[in-house]
Motif scaffolding. Structure first.
Motif, PDB file in Angstrom:
ATOM      1  N   VAL A 132      57.710  23.394  60.542  1.00 54.51           N
ATOM      2  CA  VAL A 132      58.942  24.188  60.461  1.00 54.51           C
ATOM      3  C   VAL A 132      58.709  25.422  59.594  1.00 54.51           C
ATOM      4  CG1 VAL A 132      61.337  24.206  59.657  1.00 54.51           C
ATOM      5  CG2 VAL A 132      60.445  22.203  60.865  1.00 54.51           C
ATOM      6  N   ASP A 133      57.998  25.231  58.483  1.00 59.55           N
ATOM      7  CA  ASP A 133      57.675  26.374  57.616  1.00 59.55           C
ATOM      8  C   ASP A 133      56.819  27.390  58.364  1.00 59.55           C
ATOM      9  OD1 ASP A 133      59.040  25.183  55.524  1.00 59.55           O
ATOM     10  OD2 ASP A 133      57.249  24.273  54.661  1.00 59.55           O
ATOM     11  N   TRP A 134      55.872  26.885  59.157  1.00 55.29           N
ATOM     12  CA  TRP A 134      55.011  27.782  59.939  1.00 55.29           C
ATOM     13  C   TRP A 134      55.841  28.603  60.908  1.00 55.29           C
ATOM     14  CZ3 TRP A 134      53.952  28.364  65.142  1.00 55.29           C
ATOM     15  CH2 TRP A 134      52.844  29.152  65.472  1.00 55.29           C
ATOM     16  N   LEU A 135      56.780  27.961  61.591  1.00 52.91           N
ATOM     17  CA  LEU A 135      57.647  28.681  62.514  1.00 52.91           C
ATOM     18  C   LEU A 135      58.428  29.777  61.795  1.00 52.91           C
ATOM     19  CD1 LEU A 135      59.053  25.689  64.609  1.00 52.91           C
ATOM     20  CD2 LEU A 135      57.597  27.519  65.469  1.00 52.91           C
ATOM     21  N   ALA A 136      58.926  29.463  60.608  1.00 51.72           N
ATOM     22  CA  ALA A 136      59.685  30.462  59.844  1.00 51.72           C
ATOM     23  C   ALA A 136      58.774  31.619  59.433  1.00 51.72           C
ATOM     24  CB  ALA A 136      60.308  29.808  58.612  1.00 51.72           C
ATOM     25  N   THR A 137      57.530  31.308  59.064  1.00 51.68           N
ATOM     26  CA  THR A 137      56.578  32.352  58.688  1.00 51.68           C
ATOM     27  C   THR A 137      56.292  33.275  59.859  1.00 51.68           C
ATOM     28  OG1 THR A 137      55.528  30.956  57.007  1.00 51.68           O
ATOM     29  CG2 THR A 137      54.232  32.794  57.872  1.00 51.68           C
ATOM     30  N   VAL A 138      56.070  32.689  61.038  1.00 47.33           N
ATOM     31  CA  VAL A 138      55.791  33.499  62.228  1.00 47.33           C
ATOM     32  C   VAL A 138      56.992  34.377  62.560  1.00 47.33           C
ATOM     33  CG1 VAL A 138      55.395  33.400  64.724  1.00 47.33           C
ATOM     34  CG2 VAL A 138      54.065  31.951  63.188  1.00 47.33           C
ATOM     35  N   ARG A 139      58.177  33.822  62.483  1.00 46.44           N
ATOM     36  CA  ARG A 139      59.368  34.615  62.774  1.00 46.44           C
ATOM     37  C   ARG A 139      59.517  35.765  61.783  1.00 46.44           C
ATOM     38  NH1 ARG A 139      60.386  35.164  67.499  1.00 46.44           N
ATOM     39  NH2 ARG A 139      60.530  33.267  68.703  1.00 46.44           N
ATOM     40  N   GLY A 140      59.174  35.519  60.518  1.00 41.88           N
ATOM     41  CA  GLY A 140      59.227  36.585  59.533  1.00 41.88           C
ATOM     42  C   GLY A 140      58.224  37.681  59.830  1.00 41.88           C
ATOM     43  N   LEU A 141      57.019  37.293  60.273  1.00 46.30           N
ATOM     44  CA  LEU A 141      56.000  38.281  60.624  1.00 46.30           C
ATOM     45  C   LEU A 141      56.446  39.135  61.806  1.00 46.30           C
ATOM     46  CD1 LEU A 141      52.808  36.046  60.346  1.00 46.30           C
ATOM     47  CD2 LEU A 141      53.447  37.897  58.798  1.00 46.30           C
ATOM     48  N   VAL A 142      56.981  38.472  62.829  1.00 49.82           N
ATOM     49  CA  VAL A 142      57.440  39.190  64.016  1.00 49.82           C
ATOM     50  C   VAL A 142      58.554  40.164  63.658  1.00 49.82           C
ATOM     51  CG1 VAL A 142      58.632  38.887  66.228  1.00 49.82           C
ATOM     52  CG2 VAL A 142      56.676  37.436  65.651  1.00 49.82           C
ATOM     53  N   ALA A 143      59.440  39.747  62.758  1.00 51.43           N
ATOM     54  CA  ALA A 143      60.533  40.629  62.331  1.00 51.43           C
ATOM     55  C   ALA A 143      59.997  41.877  61.638  1.00 51.43           C
ATOM     56  CB  ALA A 143      61.480  39.874  61.398  1.00 51.43           C
ATOM     57  N   GLN A 144      58.791  41.772  61.063  1.00 50.95           N
ATOM     58  CA  GLN A 144      58.166  42.913  60.398  1.00 50.95           C
ATOM     59  C   GLN A 144      57.315  43.745  61.365  1.00 50.95           C
ATOM     60  OE1 GLN A 144      55.960  41.400  56.976  1.00 50.95           O
ATOM     61  NE2 GLN A 144      57.584  39.911  56.585  1.00 50.95           N
ATOM     62  N   GLY A 145      57.284  43.340  62.657  1.00 50.77           N
ATOM     63  CA  GLY A 145      56.541  44.103  63.653  1.00 50.77           C
ATOM     64  C   GLY A 145      55.152  43.596  63.952  1.00 50.77           C
ATOM     65  N   VAL A 146      54.775  42.442  63.369  1.00 48.95           N
ATOM     66  CA  VAL A 146      53.451  41.882  63.630  1.00 48.95           C
ATOM     67  C   VAL A 146      53.436  41.224  65.010  1.00 48.95           C
ATOM     68  CG1 VAL A 146      51.733  40.178  62.866  1.00 48.95           C
ATOM     69  CG2 VAL A 146      53.042  41.510  61.176  1.00 48.95           C
ATOM     70  N   THR A 147      52.323  41.358  65.711  1.00 49.41           N
ATOM     71  CA  THR A 147      52.125  40.700  67.002  1.00 49.41           C
ATOM     72  C   THR A 147      51.338  39.415  66.766  1.00 49.41           C
ATOM     73  OG1 THR A 147      52.124  42.801  68.189  1.00 49.41           O
ATOM     74  CG2 THR A 147      51.090  40.923  69.296  1.00 49.41           C
ATOM     75  N   VAL A 148      51.892  38.295  67.195  1.00 46.52           N
ATOM     76  CA  VAL A 148      51.276  36.986  66.973  1.00 46.52           C
ATOM     77  C   VAL A 148      50.921  36.370  68.325  1.00 46.52           C
ATOM     78  CG1 VAL A 148      51.563  34.672  66.013  1.00 46.52           C
ATOM     79  CG2 VAL A 148      52.577  36.647  64.839  1.00 46.52           C
ATOM     80  N   VAL A 149      49.680  35.904  68.460  1.00 45.35           N
ATOM     81  CA  VAL A 149      49.233  35.185  69.655  1.00 45.35           C
ATOM     82  C   VAL A 149      48.633  33.865  69.179  1.00 45.35           C
ATOM     83  CG1 VAL A 149      47.818  35.222  71.737  1.00 45.35           C
ATOM     84  CG2 VAL A 149      48.712  37.370  70.795  1.00 45.35           C
ATOM     85  N   SER A 150      49.173  32.750  69.641  1.00 41.54           N
ATOM     86  CA  SER A 150      48.722  31.454  69.143  1.00 41.54           C
ATOM     87  C   SER A 150      48.482  30.485  70.291  1.00 41.54           C
ATOM     88  CB  SER A 150      49.750  30.855  68.178  1.00 41.54           C
ATOM     89  OG  SER A 150      51.007  30.689  68.815  1.00 41.54           O
ATOM     90  N   VAL A 151      47.295  29.861  70.293  1.00 39.01           N
ATOM     91  CA  VAL A 151      47.008  28.770  71.220  1.00 39.01           C
ATOM     92  C   VAL A 151      47.651  27.512  70.672  1.00 39.01           C
ATOM     93  CG1 VAL A 151      45.194  27.268  72.119  1.00 39.01           C
ATOM     94  CG2 VAL A 151      44.859  29.741  72.095  1.00 39.01           C
ATOM     95  N   MET A 152      48.419  26.812  71.506  1.00 41.01           N
ATOM     96  CA  MET A 152      49.164  25.649  71.022  1.00 41.01           C
ATOM     97  C   MET A 152      49.144  24.520  72.041  1.00 41.01           C
ATOM     98  SD  MET A 152      52.442  27.665  69.372  1.00 41.01           S
ATOM     99  CE  MET A 152      53.016  26.223  68.459  1.00 41.01           C
ATOM    100  N   HIS A 153      48.962  23.301  71.538  1.00 40.72           N
ATOM    101  CA  HIS A 153      49.070  22.113  72.388  1.00 40.72           C
ATOM    102  C   HIS A 153      50.458  21.504  72.325  1.00 40.72           C
ATOM    103  CE1 HIS A 153      44.489  21.125  72.717  1.00 40.72           C
ATOM    104  NE2 HIS A 153      44.887  22.056  73.555  1.00 40.72           N
ATOM    105  N   GLU A 154      51.199  21.765  71.258  1.00 39.99           N
ATOM    106  CA  GLU A 154      52.554  21.231  71.099  1.00 39.99           C
ATOM    107  C   GLU A 154      53.499  22.070  71.967  1.00 39.99           C
ATOM    108  OE1 GLU A 154      50.661  22.446  68.771  1.00 39.99           O
ATOM    109  OE2 GLU A 154      50.145  20.845  67.355  1.00 39.99           O
ATOM    110  N   LEU A 155      53.746  21.618  73.189  1.00 39.72           N
ATOM    111  CA  LEU A 155      54.441  22.457  74.168  1.00 39.72           C
ATOM    112  C   LEU A 155      55.866  22.786  73.757  1.00 39.72           C
ATOM    113  CD1 LEU A 155      53.164  20.903  77.522  1.00 39.72           C
ATOM    114  CD2 LEU A 155      52.347  22.950  76.334  1.00 39.72           C
ATOM    115  N   SER A 156      56.555  21.845  73.133  1.00 41.41           N
ATOM    116  CA  SER A 156      57.929  22.134  72.710  1.00 41.41           C
ATOM    117  C   SER A 156      57.953  23.235  71.657  1.00 41.41           C
ATOM    118  CB  SER A 156      58.595  20.869  72.170  1.00 41.41           C
ATOM    119  OG  SER A 156      58.830  19.950  73.216  1.00 41.41           O
ATOM    120  N   LEU A 157      56.973  23.239  70.761  1.00 39.31           N
ATOM    121  CA  LEU A 157      56.890  24.303  69.768  1.00 39.31           C
ATOM    122  C   LEU A 157      56.397  25.597  70.406  1.00 39.31           C
ATOM    123  CD1 LEU A 157      55.473  22.317  66.719  1.00 39.31           C
ATOM    124  CD2 LEU A 157      57.815  23.086  67.106  1.00 39.31           C
ATOM    125  N   ALA A 158      55.518  25.472  71.400  1.00 37.34           N
ATOM    126  CA  ALA A 158      55.070  26.672  72.117  1.00 37.34           C
ATOM    127  C   ALA A 158      56.242  27.367  72.802  1.00 37.34           C
ATOM    128  CB  ALA A 158      54.003  26.302  73.137  1.00 37.34           C
TER     129      ALA A 158
END
Length: 264
Positions: free
Chosen positions: A179-205
């Motif tokens: 959950v903390d990771w998701l919040a961190t990614v959302r904060g980065l995106v809000a700052q204009g960062v582009t995030v690309v992540s390979v994920m096996h957890e489909l619901s989180l993907a």
């Protein structure tokens, strides 16, 4: 997608390893300030794609990062524009966690200079974000898998690059830290960062803005995570063994037991 709106773009990207084509020629583009999750079956080529985008594998084709050709960028400039979090890190076990995170600041330092006050401030900030500041004096070898993953995430964040590539970033993380990771990614995106992540957890993907589906070294689909076409493509690449449903206002992926029962 308009190239001007793209932070990371590949054209004709192809990877051949040991005489076998692992990644067939493909074109992909990732929008600025968006999070794209990369999903697909085991062995589909997800990690290969991410490594090729990062310039970590020999590949045919072209990759542009923030409008610049990856192959023409000096190593330091490339490291400033694109941060990488991989699945494994060998040879770092005796290094203290704080020093590992400080490695993320190397692209911003001259070789004859030590870390600046700003470097130290950034390290403290990102280790606070990933809740590993208390671990800063401990060697990686003394950390659990989840603690180690948080330290490595902090190292990637310390680069402060406009593009962040992550391969299985949730490995070893328990649910609160996911959950903390998701919040961190959302904060980065809000700052204009582009995030690309390979994920096996489909619901989180499916919590990402966009999903890129890879199957047999090819792009099977790329679209918004809330698009029914993306859900249909997700079912297709997983041979209709998953279903996508809305639960609590969010899209989640669940095993499709009906097909398994029909096969038994």
């Amino acid at each position: 997608m308009n190239p001007a709106a793209s932070a990371l773009q590949a054209r004709g990207l192809q990877v051949t390893l040991g005489g076998r084509t692992v990644l067939h020629p493909l074109d992909v583009s990732f929008a600025r300030g968006c999070w794209t999750s990369v999903a697909g079956p085991n062995g589909a080529g997800k990690t290969t794609l991410l490594k090729a985008l990062a310039g970590l594998l020999p590949a045919a084709g072209e990759v542009d990062v923030v409008g610049m050709a990856l192959h023409s960028m000096a190593p330091q400039a490339r490291a400033q524009q694109l941060a990488w979090l991989g699945q494994t890190t060998d040879g770092d076990d005796d290094v203290r966690a704080g020093d590992v995170v400080m490695l993320g600041r190397l692209p911003h330092q001259r070789w004859w200079q030590g870390p600046s006050a700003q470097d130290h401030a950034v390290v403290q900030k990102v280790m606070g974000q990933t809740q590993c500041w208390a671990l800063r004096h401990r060697p990686l070898a003394h950390l659990s898998g989840g603690e180690r993953q948080r330290v490595l995430l902090a190292r990637a964040l310390a680069v402060e690059a406009p593009v962040l590539l992550m391969d299985e970033p949730l490995a070893h993380l328990d649910m609160p830290h996911q959950v903390d990771w998701l919040a961190t990614v959302r904060g980065l995106v809000a700052q204009g960062v582009t995030v690309v992540s390979v994920m096996h957890e489909l619901s989180l993907a499916l919590r990402a803005d966009h999903m890129l589906l890879i199957d047999d070294g090819r792009v099977a689909h790329q679209g918004r995570c809330d698009d029914p076409l993306t859900h249909a493509a997700l079912r297709q690449v997983f041979q209709h063994r998953v279903s996508v449903q809305q639960l609590g206002g969010r899209w989640v992926a669940m095993p499709d037991e009906g097909l398994a029962e029909a096969r038994s």
